[in-house]
Write a protein that holds these residues in place. Structure first.
Motif, PDB file in Angstrom:
ATOM      1  N   ASP A 125     -13.704 -10.155  -6.869  1.00  0.00           N
ATOM      2  CA  ASP A 125     -14.827 -10.071  -7.810  1.00  0.00           C
ATOM      3  C   ASP A 125     -14.330  -9.773  -9.230  1.00  0.00           C
ATOM      4  OD1 ASP A 125     -17.935  -9.965  -7.759  1.00  0.00           O
ATOM      5  OD2 ASP A 125     -17.312  -8.330  -9.077  1.00  0.00           O
ATOM      6  N   ASP A 126     -13.363  -8.870  -9.335  1.00  0.00           N
ATOM      7  CA  ASP A 126     -12.751  -8.601 -10.658  1.00  0.00           C
ATOM      8  C   ASP A 126     -12.154  -9.880 -11.240  1.00  0.00           C
ATOM      9  OD1 ASP A 126     -13.361  -5.942 -10.541  1.00  0.00           O
ATOM     10  OD2 ASP A 126     -11.347  -5.278  -9.971  1.00  0.00           O
ATOM     11  N   MET A 127     -11.451 -10.598 -10.370  1.00  0.00           N
ATOM     12  CA  MET A 127     -10.823 -11.846 -10.798  1.00  0.00           C
ATOM     13  C   MET A 127     -11.877 -12.826 -11.331  1.00  0.00           C
ATOM     14  SD  MET A 127      -8.818 -14.497  -8.280  1.00  0.00           S
ATOM     15  CE  MET A 127     -10.338 -15.265  -7.729  1.00  0.00           C
ATOM     16  N   LEU A 128     -13.019 -12.904 -10.617  1.00  0.00           N
ATOM     17  CA  LEU A 128     -14.098 -13.797 -11.060  1.00  0.00           C
ATOM     18  C   LEU A 128     -14.706 -13.301 -12.361  1.00  0.00           C
ATOM     19  CD1 LEU A 128     -15.682 -14.484  -7.578  1.00  0.00           C
ATOM     20  CD2 LEU A 128     -14.467 -16.132  -9.017  1.00  0.00           C
ATOM     21  N   GLY A 129     -14.709 -11.980 -12.552  1.00  0.00           N
ATOM     22  CA  GLY A 129     -15.198 -11.418 -13.815  1.00  0.00           C
ATOM     23  C   GLY A 129     -14.386 -11.947 -14.983  1.00  0.00           C
ATOM     24  N   TYR A 130     -13.075 -12.040 -14.771  1.00  0.00           N
ATOM     25  CA  TYR A 130     -12.221 -12.591 -15.828  1.00  0.00           C
ATOM     26  C   TYR A 130     -12.630 -14.036 -16.126  1.00  0.00           C
ATOM     27  CZ  TYR A 130      -8.126 -14.034 -18.473  1.00  0.00           C
ATOM     28  OH  TYR A 130      -7.304 -14.513 -19.460  1.00  0.00           O
ATOM     29  N   LEU A 131     -12.872 -14.803 -15.063  1.00  0.00           N
ATOM     30  CA  LEU A 131     -13.282 -16.200 -15.277  1.00  0.00           C
ATOM     31  C   LEU A 131     -14.599 -16.273 -16.050  1.00  0.00           C
ATOM     32  CD1 LEU A 131     -12.462 -18.096 -11.947  1.00  0.00           C
ATOM     33  CD2 LEU A 131     -11.077 -17.799 -13.997  1.00  0.00           C
ATOM     34  N   LEU A 132     -15.568 -15.442 -15.645  1.00  0.00           N
ATOM     35  CA  LEU A 132     -16.872 -15.467 -16.329  1.00  0.00           C
ATOM     36  C   LEU A 132     -16.713 -15.134 -17.808  1.00  0.00           C
ATOM     37  CD1 LEU A 132     -19.198 -13.754 -13.670  1.00  0.00           C
ATOM     38  CD2 LEU A 132     -19.182 -16.163 -14.359  1.00  0.00           C
ATOM     39  N   ASP A 133     -15.753 -14.258 -18.119  1.00  0.00           N
ATOM     40  CA  ASP A 133     -15.547 -13.855 -19.521  1.00  0.00           C
ATOM     41  C   ASP A 133     -14.763 -14.894 -20.316  1.00  0.00           C
ATOM     42  OD1 ASP A 133     -16.890 -11.531 -19.096  1.00  0.00           O
ATOM     43  OD2 ASP A 133     -15.108 -10.280 -18.856  1.00  0.00           O
ATOM     44  N   HIS A 134     -13.917 -15.664 -19.638  1.00  0.00           N
ATOM     45  CA  HIS A 134     -12.970 -16.500 -20.384  1.00  0.00           C
ATOM     46  C   HIS A 134     -13.184 -18.007 -20.229  1.00  0.00           C
ATOM     47  CE1 HIS A 134     -10.987 -12.579 -20.408  1.00  0.00           C
ATOM     48  NE2 HIS A 134     -10.413 -12.982 -21.520  1.00  0.00           N
ATOM     49  N   VAL A 135     -14.200 -18.388 -19.486  1.00  0.00           N
ATOM     50  CA  VAL A 135     -14.481 -19.817 -19.322  1.00  0.00           C
ATOM     51  C   VAL A 135     -15.755 -20.140 -20.084  1.00  0.00           C
ATOM     52  CG1 VAL A 135     -15.321 -21.477 -17.616  1.00  0.00           C
ATOM     53  CG2 VAL A 135     -13.281 -20.132 -17.124  1.00  0.00           C
ATOM     54  N   ASP A 136     -15.818 -21.306 -20.722  1.00  0.00           N
ATOM     55  CA  ASP A 136     -17.026 -21.713 -21.432  1.00  0.00           C
ATOM     56  C   ASP A 136     -18.039 -22.243 -20.424  1.00  0.00           C
ATOM     57  OD1 ASP A 136     -19.022 -22.748 -22.966  1.00  0.00           O
ATOM     58  OD2 ASP A 136     -17.836 -24.412 -23.769  1.00  0.00           O
ATOM     59  N   LEU A 137     -19.012 -21.392 -20.100  1.00  0.00           N
ATOM     60  CA  LEU A 137     -19.977 -21.788 -19.070  1.00  0.00           C
ATOM     61  C   LEU A 137     -21.034 -22.741 -19.616  1.00  0.00           C
ATOM     62  CD1 LEU A 137     -20.170 -18.424 -17.166  1.00  0.00           C
ATOM     63  CD2 LEU A 137     -19.262 -20.580 -16.291  1.00  0.00           C
ATOM     64  N   GLY A 138     -20.923 -23.098 -20.890  1.00  0.00           N
ATOM     65  CA  GLY A 138     -21.784 -24.144 -21.436  1.00  0.00           C
ATOM     66  C   GLY A 138     -21.257 -25.531 -21.113  1.00  0.00           C
ATOM     67  N   SER A 139     -19.999 -25.595 -20.686  1.00  0.00           N
ATOM     68  CA  SER A 139     -19.426 -26.905 -20.371  1.00  0.00           C
ATOM     69  C   SER A 139     -18.624 -26.898 -19.070  1.00  0.00           C
ATOM     70  CB  SER A 139     -18.527 -27.384 -21.523  1.00  0.00           C
ATOM     71  OG  SER A 139     -17.409 -26.525 -21.652  1.00  0.00           O
ATOM     72  N   THR A 140     -18.644 -25.754 -18.368  1.00  0.00           N
ATOM     73  CA  THR A 140     -17.844 -25.643 -17.138  1.00  0.00           C
ATOM     74  C   THR A 140     -18.711 -25.195 -15.972  1.00  0.00           C
ATOM     75  OG1 THR A 140     -15.972 -24.954 -18.500  1.00  0.00           O
ATOM     76  CG2 THR A 140     -15.777 -24.619 -16.114  1.00  0.00           C
ATOM     77  N   TYR A 141     -18.587 -25.898 -14.857  1.00  0.00           N
ATOM     78  CA  TYR A 141     -19.246 -25.470 -13.628  1.00  0.00           C
ATOM     79  C   TYR A 141     -18.278 -24.601 -12.834  1.00  0.00           C
ATOM     80  CZ  TYR A 141     -22.920 -28.679 -14.801  1.00  0.00           C
ATOM     81  OH  TYR A 141     -23.949 -29.301 -15.458  1.00  0.00           O
ATOM     82  N   LEU A 142     -18.777 -23.500 -12.304  1.00  0.00           N
ATOM     83  CA  LEU A 142     -17.955 -22.588 -11.507  1.00  0.00           C
ATOM     84  C   LEU A 142     -18.588 -22.473 -10.125  1.00  0.00           C
ATOM     85  CD1 LEU A 142     -15.711 -20.451 -11.158  1.00  0.00           C
ATOM     86  CD2 LEU A 142     -17.236 -18.791 -12.256  1.00  0.00           C
ATOM     87  N   ALA A 143     -17.842 -22.882  -9.109  1.00  0.00           N
ATOM     88  CA  ALA A 143     -18.338 -22.821  -7.734  1.00  0.00           C
ATOM     89  C   ALA A 143     -17.462 -21.867  -6.946  1.00  0.00           C
ATOM     90  CB  ALA A 143     -18.305 -24.203  -7.090  1.00  0.00           C
ATOM     91  N   VAL A 144     -18.098 -21.033  -6.113  1.00  0.00           N
ATOM     92  CA  VAL A 144     -17.345 -20.087  -5.292  1.00  0.00           C
ATOM     93  C   VAL A 144     -17.790 -20.236  -3.840  1.00  0.00           C
ATOM     94  CG1 VAL A 144     -16.747 -17.678  -4.894  1.00  0.00           C
ATOM     95  CG2 VAL A 144     -17.218 -18.462  -7.219  1.00  0.00           C
ATOM     96  N   THR A 145     -16.807 -20.399  -2.962  1.00  0.00           N
ATOM     97  CA  THR A 145     -17.125 -20.483  -1.541  1.00  0.00           C
ATOM     98  C   THR A 145     -15.937 -19.960  -0.725  1.00  0.00           C
ATOM     99  OG1 THR A 145     -18.043 -21.940   0.171  1.00  0.00           O
ATOM    100  CG2 THR A 145     -16.311 -22.877  -1.210  1.00  0.00           C
ATOM    101  N   ALA A 146     -16.049 -20.064   0.583  1.00  0.00           N
ATOM    102  CA  ALA A 146     -14.945 -19.712   1.475  1.00  0.00           C
ATOM    103  C   ALA A 146     -14.615 -20.962   2.283  1.00  0.00           C
ATOM    104  CB  ALA A 146     -15.345 -18.575   2.402  1.00  0.00           C
ATOM    105  N   ASP A 147     -13.416 -21.033   2.838  1.00  0.00           N
ATOM    106  CA  ASP A 147     -13.082 -22.225   3.629  1.00  0.00           C
ATOM    107  C   ASP A 147     -13.562 -22.093   5.072  1.00  0.00           C
ATOM    108  OD1 ASP A 147     -11.258 -20.263   4.247  1.00  0.00           O
ATOM    109  OD2 ASP A 147      -9.526 -21.608   4.284  1.00  0.00           O
ATOM    110  N   HIS A 148     -13.840 -20.857   5.473  1.00  0.00           N
ATOM    111  CA  HIS A 148     -14.395 -20.632   6.817  1.00  0.00           C
ATOM    112  C   HIS A 148     -14.749 -19.167   6.955  1.00  0.00           C
ATOM    113  CE1 HIS A 148     -10.432 -19.015   7.627  1.00  0.00           C
ATOM    114  NE2 HIS A 148      -9.898 -20.162   7.235  1.00  0.00           N
ATOM    115  N   THR A 149     -15.478 -18.863   8.012  1.00  0.00           N
ATOM    116  CA  THR A 149     -15.742 -17.488   8.400  1.00  0.00           C
ATOM    117  C   THR A 149     -14.545 -17.001   9.208  1.00  0.00           C
ATOM    118  OG1 THR A 149     -18.136 -17.796   8.455  1.00  0.00           O
ATOM    119  CG2 THR A 149     -17.229 -16.073   9.887  1.00  0.00           C
ATOM    120  N   THR A 150     -13.981 -15.839   8.832  1.00  0.00           N
ATOM    121  CA  THR A 150     -13.007 -15.200   9.726  1.00  0.00           C
ATOM    122  C   THR A 150     -13.606 -13.869  10.142  1.00  0.00           C
ATOM    123  OG1 THR A 150     -11.202 -16.222   8.492  1.00  0.00           O
ATOM    124  CG2 THR A 150     -10.615 -14.535  10.093  1.00  0.00           C
TER     125      THR A 150
END
Lengths: 415, 415
Positions: free
Chosen positions: A327-352
């Motif tokens: 979540d901290d790592m994603l916080g960095y992305l939210l702060d440093h990516v231009d969300l006016g021109s960038t789509y950010l998708a978050v998922t998992a590859d499977h349930t473990t």
């Protein structure tokens, strides 16, 4: 405006309800302001990596999440892992994931990982094994390479081979290695099984009295006197993403299997210092690297292995902590990516599952934020909240078309 | 009791969030009591015309919404548009959508629509072109017909032909027409390309000094001195709906492409005075006609093109207005159809984004009202409200089986 997309895959992050967490999932139990921010501003849903109830490997799930029909194109683990480990595998080569292991005098496996043998010892042993000559057929050759600790790769090149062969790895301690058997009636499968059985026989002869093992015995270390093979595979016959969608794609991942899938998909791989594929990975270094990578890419994939590792070990509290670091790592992305021109998708590859310690067939949460998106009323990023989202339930193979459509990279079907 | 179904397809009605509409979609911004009434009393959902993320044309989407697997049966636009324009296209004929266009002396296209040439002029030119004799092969013939303004259709009949040929239409002004090329290695594709290239060459010779163009030049009108071809297609090999579901089906549509799909599906087409395929179409005349048509049909399809037209032009407020007119039209249906025995379904064939001006791969809303249906708690008909509905997320190809099942026209699969 140049639209771009980042896909973050948190390996094995999804889970079931856990008693230790007051019957919450680790995602539900975690403090995760950034994940929630993505859910709040985006469109959410649940995603079946392959199809409902099917527990995928990270290889098949990553193939699917990159838009490939894994049920059609998957051709085994071995070649993907070899590719991702930096081994030069060519189309047609059949590669195996192997372990150095310790067996007793009767051949019964005592330790499938040879005491997680040090890289230095493994490198010496692998060097000796590589010197063995394949007797027949004359036009075949092999490549044997150690990667990290006990992990090795065996790749066979030459005549027409097949991935339809069984494993020699018994999968657990206390059993003998199995003879590799052809799994169909083709001459290719029979030939492949024979080559590998012969080779493993020669490997064992060399390992038995190898100076490294003599030395290890002196120090009471488990001898690496056996090689166990599994997951015969070839490189899947897939079009690179650059051809499928006309995009420049970059991947940041530490897990060899995922790197191998990305290489097979023609994705540029950026190595990041401190990215280890473990819970101690440098999350922030990966975040910084992906922001950099996006500058000359249309699509960037960020894979984080950590949540899967702690899940297999059954550690619920650690899984919550790993999610909070992500979540901290994603916080960095939210702060440093231009969300006016960038789509950010978050998922998992499977349930473990923390409880079963296995990959499970439950769907995983997915959230996509970015410009003009049909955001929904989901306020939290977790398995049960996302199930109420505007994406409803999709499949892994659908995600890339959705992201590529958002950044204007899908052609119209029809007129 | 005789159960019936009406399917209303509002072309391109779905959209993304638009700043000008306070970050609502046009559907969300519109006053739409009738659409909301259908949502309130019915079951709602979202629908991927083809599959998630794939932007469909109106041809592939309509095929899917009629229950056909467009990915398997779609065979190009040309023949469908020709069929829908009243041109007699037979199985095996390869037809193109063409434009009269204006080129300068170097062959560079100045106006892809020849100043939207009047029907009268276009008819004279087309008549002259039809008189040209195809030189070879001897067993081939062609049909060239103008439809509305600059729009024309070219259909080739004769030897074994192929739709695997490229367009001559460069797609924008300022470029030269392209040579038509075979897109595969078959003799059929090579032959088709050669026939059309030769024919276009002869067309240009005839057009260059044609009296109509001489006259147009005198009046400073763009000369229709070039014919541009695109969208090679044959009639898809599909079973008529009467055979698939044993129904009598009727369609009301103005757009030639949609009429063509309906003809290919064996659907009776009723022409309605004032139905123009434009935002100025006579919505109420269409509503009245569909109520009449239902009297001797089991299934009636009502297609309205207007929302797509204003979307391609990027006009958000006009899109809201068009939706409000469609809502009035649906109000007439709600008042004049017996909802105790008729199912009424409303959807779009695809998302057309006001922002991008393109067909997009986002899902569209769907609502079905009628007797005994499992109505849900959705109160408003729009993209995000319907996503919470009882249908969840379905595909275009699933809609007809659902409707046909509701009216008792699906056979049991199994015992």
């Amino acid at each position: 405006m140049m639209l771009k997309a980042i896909l973050v895959i948190s390996d094995g992050m999804a889970d079931r309800l856990i008693k230790e967490l007051d019957w919450k999932t680790p995602l539900e139990a975690a403090q995760k302001p950034s994940l929630n921010q993505i859910a709040k501003t985006g469109i959410c849903g649940i995603l079946d990596p392959i199809s409902p109830g099917v527990p995928p490997g990270s290889d098949t799930a990553t193939l699917a999440l990159l838009g490939y029909d894994a049920l059609k194109v998957y051709s085994g683990r071995g070649a993907l892992e070899a590719l991702g480990s930096g081994v030069n595998v060519l189309p047609g080569d059949v590669a195996f994931r192997c372990n150095f292991a310790t067996a007793n005098e009767k051949g019964v496996v005592l330790d499938r990982r040879a005491g997680r043998i040090a890289n230095e010892d493994a490198t010496k042993l692998a060097g000796s094994l590589q010197k063995i000559k394949l007797k027949k057929p004359a036009n075949a050759e092999f490549l044997f390479r150690n990667t990290i600790q006990h992990r090795t790769v065996l790749s066979i090149r030459g005549p027409k081979l097949s991935i339809a062969v069984s494993n020699s790895d018994p999968g657990k301690n206390g059993e003998k290695p199995q003879e590799i058997k052809p799994l169909d009636n083709t001459s290719e499968a029979k030939l492949t099984a024979r080559i590998v059985n012969d080779l493993l026989h020669d490997f064992h002869k060399t390992l038995r009295n190898h100076p490294v093992n003599v030395e290890r015995a002196k120090h009471d270390l488990p001898q690496a006197n056996t090689v166990l093979c599994r997951g015969a595979g070839t490189i899947p016959n897939i079009k690179p993403l650059s051809q499928v969608f006309g995009i420049r794609a970059t991947c940041i991942a530490a897990a060899p299997l995922v790197k191998g899938v990305c290489k097979a998909a023609g994705i540029r791989i950026v190595d990041v210092k401190g990215a280890t594929g473990t819970p101690q990975t440098n999350y922030m270094a990966k975040a910084k690297a992906i922001v950099q990578a996006l500058k000359n890419s249309d699509f960037a994939l960020l894979h984080v292995k950590a949540a899967d590792v702690v899940s297999h070990d059954g550690k619920a509290r650690q899984k919550v902590e790993v999610i909070e670091k992500i979540d901290d790592m994603l916080g960095y992305l939210l702060d440093h990516v231009d969300l006016g021109s960038t789509y950010l998708a978050v998922t998992a590859d499977h349930t473990t599952s923390i409880v079963t310690g296995n990959h499970e067939g439950d769907p995983v949460p997915i959230a996509i934020t970015g410009p003009y998106i049909r955001c929904d009323s989901v306020m939290e990023y977790d398995e049960r909240s996302c199930a109420k989202g505007g994406l409803n339930r999709i499949r892994g193979v659908d995600l890339m078309p959705i992201l590529m459509n958002l950044i204007g990279k899908t052609g119209k079907f029809g007129a």
